[in-house]
Design a protein around this motif. Structure first.
Motif, PDB file in Angstrom:
ATOM      1  N   ASP A 363     -14.539 -22.344  -9.462  1.00  0.00           N
ATOM      2  CA  ASP A 363     -15.907 -21.817  -9.521  1.00  0.00           C
ATOM      3  C   ASP A 363     -15.931 -20.304  -9.308  1.00  0.00           C
ATOM      4  OD1 ASP A 363     -16.949 -24.252 -10.143  1.00  0.00           O
ATOM      5  OD2 ASP A 363     -17.792 -24.669  -8.160  1.00  0.00           O
ATOM      6  N   GLU A 364     -14.986 -19.624  -9.916  1.00  0.00           N
ATOM      7  CA  GLU A 364     -14.984 -18.153  -9.918  1.00  0.00           C
ATOM      8  C   GLU A 364     -16.314 -17.668 -10.491  1.00  0.00           C
ATOM      9  OE1 GLU A 364     -12.553 -14.526 -12.213  1.00  0.00           O
ATOM     10  OE2 GLU A 364     -11.725 -16.569 -12.163  1.00  0.00           O
ATOM     11  N   PHE A 365     -16.845 -16.586  -9.896  1.00  0.00           N
ATOM     12  CA  PHE A 365     -18.141 -16.101 -10.388  1.00  0.00           C
ATOM     13  C   PHE A 365     -18.288 -14.609 -10.201  1.00  0.00           C
ATOM     14  CE2 PHE A 365     -19.060 -16.925  -5.874  1.00  0.00           C
ATOM     15  CZ  PHE A 365     -19.764 -15.785  -5.516  1.00  0.00           C
ATOM     16  N   ILE A 366     -19.267 -14.065 -10.905  1.00  0.00           N
ATOM     17  CA  ILE A 366     -19.767 -12.716 -10.669  1.00  0.00           C
ATOM     18  C   ILE A 366     -21.276 -12.835 -10.541  1.00  0.00           C
ATOM     19  CG2 ILE A 366     -20.021 -12.164 -13.130  1.00  0.00           C
ATOM     20  CD1 ILE A 366     -19.212  -9.281 -12.447  1.00  0.00           C
ATOM     21  N   THR A 367     -21.863 -12.066  -9.637  1.00  0.00           N
ATOM     22  CA  THR A 367     -23.317 -12.115  -9.497  1.00  0.00           C
ATOM     23  C   THR A 367     -23.968 -11.359 -10.641  1.00  0.00           C
ATOM     24  OG1 THR A 367     -23.456 -10.099  -8.167  1.00  0.00           O
ATOM     25  CG2 THR A 367     -23.088 -12.185  -6.980  1.00  0.00           C
ATOM     26  N   LEU A 368     -25.201 -11.746 -10.939  1.00  0.00           N
ATOM     27  CA  LEU A 368     -25.950 -11.031 -11.972  1.00  0.00           C
ATOM     28  C   LEU A 368     -26.153  -9.567 -11.576  1.00  0.00           C
ATOM     29  CD1 LEU A 368     -28.636 -13.718 -12.851  1.00  0.00           C
ATOM     30  CD2 LEU A 368     -26.727 -12.973 -14.293  1.00  0.00           C
ATOM     31  N   ALA A 369     -26.321  -9.315 -10.284  1.00  0.00           N
ATOM     32  CA  ALA A 369     -26.497  -7.939  -9.818  1.00  0.00           C
ATOM     33  C   ALA A 369     -25.253  -7.100 -10.113  1.00  0.00           C
ATOM     34  CB  ALA A 369     -26.809  -7.923  -8.323  1.00  0.00           C
ATOM     35  N   GLU A 370     -24.063  -7.674  -9.888  1.00  0.00           N
ATOM     36  CA  GLU A 370     -22.826  -6.956 -10.187  1.00  0.00           C
ATOM     37  C   GLU A 370     -22.678  -6.735 -11.693  1.00  0.00           C
ATOM     38  OE1 GLU A 370     -20.070  -5.554  -8.433  1.00  0.00           O
ATOM     39  OE2 GLU A 370     -21.671  -5.510  -6.942  1.00  0.00           O
ATOM     40  N   PHE A 371     -23.015  -7.738 -12.456  1.00  0.00           N
ATOM     41  CA  PHE A 371     -22.963  -7.603 -13.920  1.00  0.00           C
ATOM     42  C   PHE A 371     -23.833  -6.431 -14.367  1.00  0.00           C
ATOM     43  CE2 PHE A 371     -23.935  -8.418 -18.302  1.00  0.00           C
ATOM     44  CZ  PHE A 371     -22.820  -9.060 -18.830  1.00  0.00           C
ATOM     45  N   ASP A 372     -25.032  -6.371 -13.847  1.00  0.00           N
ATOM     46  CA  ASP A 372     -25.952  -5.291 -14.232  1.00  0.00           C
ATOM     47  C   ASP A 372     -25.433  -3.925 -13.792  1.00  0.00           C
ATOM     48  OD1 ASP A 372     -27.630  -7.152 -15.365  1.00  0.00           O
ATOM     49  OD2 ASP A 372     -28.990  -7.264 -13.645  1.00  0.00           O
ATOM     50  N   LYS A 373     -24.790  -3.864 -12.624  1.00  0.00           N
ATOM     51  CA  LYS A 373     -24.192  -2.602 -12.174  1.00  0.00           C
ATOM     52  C   LYS A 373     -23.120  -2.132 -13.163  1.00  0.00           C
ATOM     53  CE  LYS A 373     -22.928  -2.464  -7.815  1.00  0.00           C
ATOM     54  NZ  LYS A 373     -22.453  -2.963  -6.497  1.00  0.00           N
ATOM     55  N   GLY A 374     -22.353  -3.093 -13.691  1.00  0.00           N
ATOM     56  CA  GLY A 374     -21.335  -2.742 -14.680  1.00  0.00           C
ATOM     57  C   GLY A 374     -21.939  -2.207 -15.961  1.00  0.00           C
ATOM     58  N   VAL A 375     -23.016  -2.830 -16.407  1.00  0.00           N
ATOM     59  CA  VAL A 375     -23.698  -2.350 -17.615  1.00  0.00           C
ATOM     60  C   VAL A 375     -24.228  -0.933 -17.399  1.00  0.00           C
ATOM     61  CG1 VAL A 375     -25.652  -2.719 -19.171  1.00  0.00           C
ATOM     62  CG2 VAL A 375     -24.307  -4.679 -18.379  1.00  0.00           C
ATOM     63  N   ASP A 376     -24.845  -0.691 -16.249  1.00  0.00           N
ATOM     64  CA  ASP A 376     -25.378   0.641 -15.947  1.00  0.00           C
ATOM     65  C   ASP A 376     -24.265   1.691 -15.940  1.00  0.00           C
ATOM     66  OD1 ASP A 376     -27.907  -0.388 -15.711  1.00  0.00           O
ATOM     67  OD2 ASP A 376     -27.876  -0.512 -13.522  1.00  0.00           O
ATOM     68  N   PHE A 377     -23.115   1.322 -15.401  1.00  0.00           N
ATOM     69  CA  PHE A 377     -21.965   2.232 -15.378  1.00  0.00           C
ATOM     70  C   PHE A 377     -21.579   2.630 -16.800  1.00  0.00           C
ATOM     71  CE2 PHE A 377     -17.382   2.889 -15.681  1.00  0.00           C
ATOM     72  CZ  PHE A 377     -17.127   3.791 -14.664  1.00  0.00           C
ATOM     73  N   MET A 378     -21.518   1.667 -17.692  1.00  0.00           N
ATOM     74  CA  MET A 378     -21.126   1.961 -19.069  1.00  0.00           C
ATOM     75  C   MET A 378     -22.180   2.820 -19.763  1.00  0.00           C
ATOM     76  SD  MET A 378     -18.148   0.719 -19.445  1.00  0.00           S
ATOM     77  CE  MET A 378     -17.044  -0.523 -18.727  1.00  0.00           C
ATOM     78  N   ARG A 379     -23.440   2.551 -19.513  1.00  0.00           N
ATOM     79  CA  ARG A 379     -24.497   3.375 -20.118  1.00  0.00           C
ATOM     80  C   ARG A 379     -24.346   4.832 -19.683  1.00  0.00           C
ATOM     81  NH1 ARG A 379     -28.299   0.218 -22.557  1.00  0.00           N
ATOM     82  NH2 ARG A 379     -28.686  -1.874 -21.716  1.00  0.00           N
TER      83      ARG A 379
END
Length: 387
Positions: A363-379
């Motif tokens: 049950d490895e996971f990433i939180t939606l908040a972390e996912f969004d932080k990654g998207v913001d970094f790329m932007r």
């Protein structure tokens, strides 16, 4: 116009490929290369010399040196024997988390890198944005050097490398180097009632394992200096996680196998500990052969990983902090591919979404908040390269 997938859609696609290290990653590489070439990226594929595996280098923007490379590995650890509550190769969302093998380590970052190159392809960049995907990271960081050897001479060399292992978007500027030695002790079998006439591979192996304990105790007693003091623990440690040997309780063991590993602080090197280990193994072997000359010990360097040394006024560190807002000082004791890029003259840091504590677990996971932080970094990175 070629359609662009969302970061979530790319993540779901990458995780659907079961790229366990023992298996091929070619279908994933095929998909990524095809998708990026549709968006105008220049792609160079590197092939494993003997296995059905490949690495990929791609870039968009001007063919000039000085850009940024986003580095990730495509292989994942097995799910065998793990108790998953959902299909590990299908992204499942629940309770604000995205579950699936590789969501943390590290296909989410891979997906964001693919998305970023596709997004950047329609922008006017002053420097190129690169992507570097490797294989066999999970079994000893074996794919980075071959990829760099093959692809780096064919592309405009980046100045900065972001290695996207999960750090919760904290900027990690240093990590330990590592090395592992597969060790096989060959004893001589006799009945345990006359054990002195034979050589027990298990009991001789125990001497070497206990030497590792002594090394740990000696190193722990030292006062750490320089960047060594930043690590937890602030010393080089030896470790044996698995050992196999023997056939019965009343027979001296004919063979015993184990893996001795070292995680080295920046002030010490894998080569240094390799020499110390070789010397101890040969000392024990000489004692064995004094009893039975046919006894022996084989050691084979199974893997070695480069450390990441914190850089004074490093360009990667400065840019990552600008993009994330992180002002802390962070080092880790696990290994990544960052040191391989640093060794080729690129400024490198480790920075990616997700928490390393979730890696390799059921049950490895990433939180939606972390996912969004990654998207913001790329932007923000794309905007930076447009300036």
């Amino acid at each position: 116009m070629t359609s662009r997938l969302s970061p979530r859609e790319i993540q779901e696609t990458l995780i659907s490929f079961p790229t366990v290290s023992r298996d091929t990653n070619i279908p994933l590489i095929d998909w990524v290369q095809s998708y990026l070439e549709e968006h105008g990226a220049t792609c160079i594929r590197h092939h494993h010399e003997s296995e059905p595996k490949a690495g990929l280098w791609a870039y968009v923007g001007p063919a000039e040196e000085g850009g940024v490379v986003l580095s990730g590995h495509t292989d994942v650890v097995p799910v065998d024997g793990q108790d998953w509550t959902s299909d590990p190769f299908t992204v499942t969302e629940r309770d604000g988390k995205l579950f699936g093998r590789g969501t943390a380590d590290m296909k989410t970052f891979d997906a964001l890198a693919v998305w970023a190159l596709a997004e950047a392809s329609s922008k006017t960049l002053t420097k190129p944005l690169h992507l570097a995907f490797t294989y066999d990271e999970e079994i000893g960081l074996l794919g980075a050097d071959p990829l760099l050897d093959d692809c780096l001479p064919q592309v405009p060399k980046p100045a900065i490398a972001f290695i996207g292992e999960p750090t919760e978007m904290q900027v990690v500027s240093g990590h330990k180097a590592g090395v592992g030695f597969a060790t096989t002790v060959h004893g001589v079998e006799v009945h345990s009632s006359i054990a002195y006439q034979g050589v027990s591979a298990v009991m001789e192996a125990a001497k070497i394992v206990d030497w590792g304990n002594r090394i740990n105790a000696e190193n722990a007693a030292k006062t750490p200096t320089g960047t060594d003091a930043l690590f937890d623990p602030p010393w080089t440690n030896a470790h044996v996680g698995v050992i196999h040997g023997g056939t019965a309780h009343n027979i001296t063991a004919g063979t015993c196998e184990f893996l001795m590993t070292f995680r080295c602080v920046p002030g010490e090197t894998p080569e240094q500990y390799g020499a110390l280990y070789e010397a101890e193994v040969r000392r024990v072997e000489a004692e064995m052969q004094a009893v039975r000359p046919e006894a022996s010990i084989e050691i084979k360097r199974l893997f070695g990983s480069k450390g990441l040394t914190p850089e004074e006024n490093g360009r990667a560190d400065a840019l990552a902090r600008q993009l994330t807002g992180d002002n802390g000082s962070h080092v880790v004791s696990y290994g990544t591919e960052a040191g391989y890029f640093q060794a080729r003259g690129m400024s490198a840091v480790v920075c990616g979404p997700g928490n390393i504590e979730q890696a390799h677990k059921p049950d490895e996971f990433i939180t939606l908040a972390e996912f969004d932080k990654g998207v913001d970094f790329m932007r923000r990175l794309i905007t930076h390269l447009e300036v």
